[in-house]
Write a protein that holds these residues in place. Structure first.
Motif, mmCIF file in Angstrom:
data_model
loop_
_atom_site.group_PDB
_atom_site.id
_atom_site.type_symbol
_atom_site.label_atom_id
_atom_site.label_comp_id
_atom_site.label_asym_id
_atom_site.label_seq_id
_atom_site.Cartn_x
_atom_site.Cartn_y
_atom_site.Cartn_z
ATOM 1 N N SER A 40 0.816 -1.211 0.000
ATOM 2 C CA SER A 40 0.000 0.000 0.000
ATOM 3 C C SER A 40 0.850 1.261 0.000
ATOM 4 N N ALA A 59 -6.792 -3.551 -4.085
ATOM 5 C CA ALA A 59 -7.495 -2.510 -3.336
ATOM 6 C C ALA A 59 -8.102 -3.070 -2.053
ATOM 7 N N ALA A 65 -7.120 2.503 -1.576
ATOM 8 C CA ALA A 65 -6.467 2.301 -2.878
ATOM 9 C C ALA A 65 -6.032 3.621 -3.494
ATOM 10 N N LEU A 93 -12.941 -0.338 -6.360
ATOM 11 C CA LEU A 93 -11.773 0.516 -6.560
ATOM 12 C C LEU A 93 -12.085 1.975 -6.271
ATOM 13 N N ARG A 96 -12.616 3.047 -2.719
ATOM 14 C CA ARG A 96 -11.365 3.108 -1.954
ATOM 15 C C ARG A 96 -10.403 4.152 -2.533
ATOM 16 N N ALA A 98 -9.250 4.730 -5.656
ATOM 17 C CA ALA A 98 -8.335 4.460 -6.768
ATOM 18 C C ALA A 98 -8.745 5.303 -7.968
#
Length: 234
Positions: A40, A59, A65, A93, A96, A98
C-alpha cells in the motif's frame, strides 16, 4: 532593538500548507498493507485490466487504494457490457479512492494526460495479449504482434518508472510465449530481470482472468504455468 521578523506566523502557516499540498511536506507514516509483491506504500499502475478484478483484489487487501491507478484499453461502456463482474470491481476501486482509467493504450502510457506527469513504483501488466488471431497463438502473425506489444509497452513504461521502480509482466511459460522475447525487449530499454516468480491466481482473492478478446471475451481460461517477471533499471 531586534527588528520584526520578515514573515508573519499566518504567512508561514500558509506556506507550510502550500508545501504540504504539493507533496513536499513529510507526512505521518501510513500503515503498510501487503499482498504478495505489492504494498500500500507503493504507487502502482495496472494496465490491460479487462474486468478490473486484479486491481480490485489489491485494493481490498490495502483497504485504501489511493496508491492505485487501474486502466483498461477498452471504453467504460465496453468494460461494463462484456464483463459481468466489472461493475462491482470498479465500484470497489473507486470507493477506496483508486483512479480508474479507460481507453488507455499500454504502448503509449507516457502520452496519457493523467499519467504523463506521474511516476510509479510498480507498473503491472498481467497476461498481455495483442488480441485474437485466426491462425492461433502459434502463428507468425500472433508472435510478431505480441512481441511488438511487449516491446512498446516496456519502452513506454520505463518513462513512468520511479528511480528504484519495477515493471512486472505476468506471462505463460513455454511455447509460443517464450518467442515473444520479453527479456530481450527489456534489455533493449536498459532493464534487467531482478527476479521471476511463479504466479498463482489464488494468491489474489477475487481475481478472475478473462480471455479479453474474441467471441468468448468474458470466458476464463486455464492459466497453466505462469511467471511474474520483475524488471528494474537499477
Amino acid at each position: 532593538m531586534m527588528g520584526q521578523p520578515p514573515y508573519s506566523r499566518t504567512t508561514i502557516d500558509e506556506l507550510l500548507r502550500l508545501i504540504e499540498r504539493a507533496g513536499l511536506f513529510e507526512r505521518q507514516p501510513m500503515v503498510e498493507r501487503k499482498i504478495m509483491h505489492y504494498s500500500s506504500l507503493q504507487t502502482i499502475l495496472l494496465v490491460g485490466e479487462g474486468n478490473f478484478s486484479f486491481s480490485s483484489a489489491l485494493a481490498t487487501a490495502f483497504e485504501s487504494a489511493e496508491n492505485i491507478v487501474a486502466s483498461s484499453i477498452d471504453s467504460e461502456d465496453k468494460v461494463l457490457r462484456v464483463y459481468n463482474t466489472a461493475r462491482s470491481s470498479i465500484e470497489n476501486l473507486e470507493s477506496r479512492k483508486a483512479l480508474v482509467l479507460y481507453e488507455v493504450d499500454a504502448t503509449r502510457l507516457h502520452e496519457i494526460e493523467e499519467l504523463s506527469t506521474r511516476i510509479f513504483d510498480r507498473v503491472v501488466f498481467n497476461l498481455p495479449h495483442a488480441g485474437y488471431f485466426p491462425g492461433g497463438e502459434c502463428s507468425k502473425e500472433a508472435i510478431k504482434k505480441n512481441s511488438e506489444l511487449l516491446s512498446m509497452f516496456l519502452e513506454s513504461a520505463t518513462k513512468l518508472l520511479s528511480l528504484d521502480g519495477e515493471i512486472h509482466v505476468t506471462n505463460k511459460v513455454g511455447p509460443p510465449y517464450k518467442k515473444w522475447n520479453l527479456e530481450g525487449a527489456a534489455e533493449n530499454y536498459g532493464l534487467y530481470l531482478k527476479e521471476s516468480v511463479s504466479f498463482q491466481k489464488a494468491d489474489y482473492p477475487g481475481y478472475m482472468n478473462k480471455r479479453g478478446s474474441g467471441a468468448k471475451i468474458n470466458r476464463t481460461f486455464r492459466l497453466g504455468e505462469c511467471e511474474t517477471y520483475m524488471f528494474s533499471a537499477v
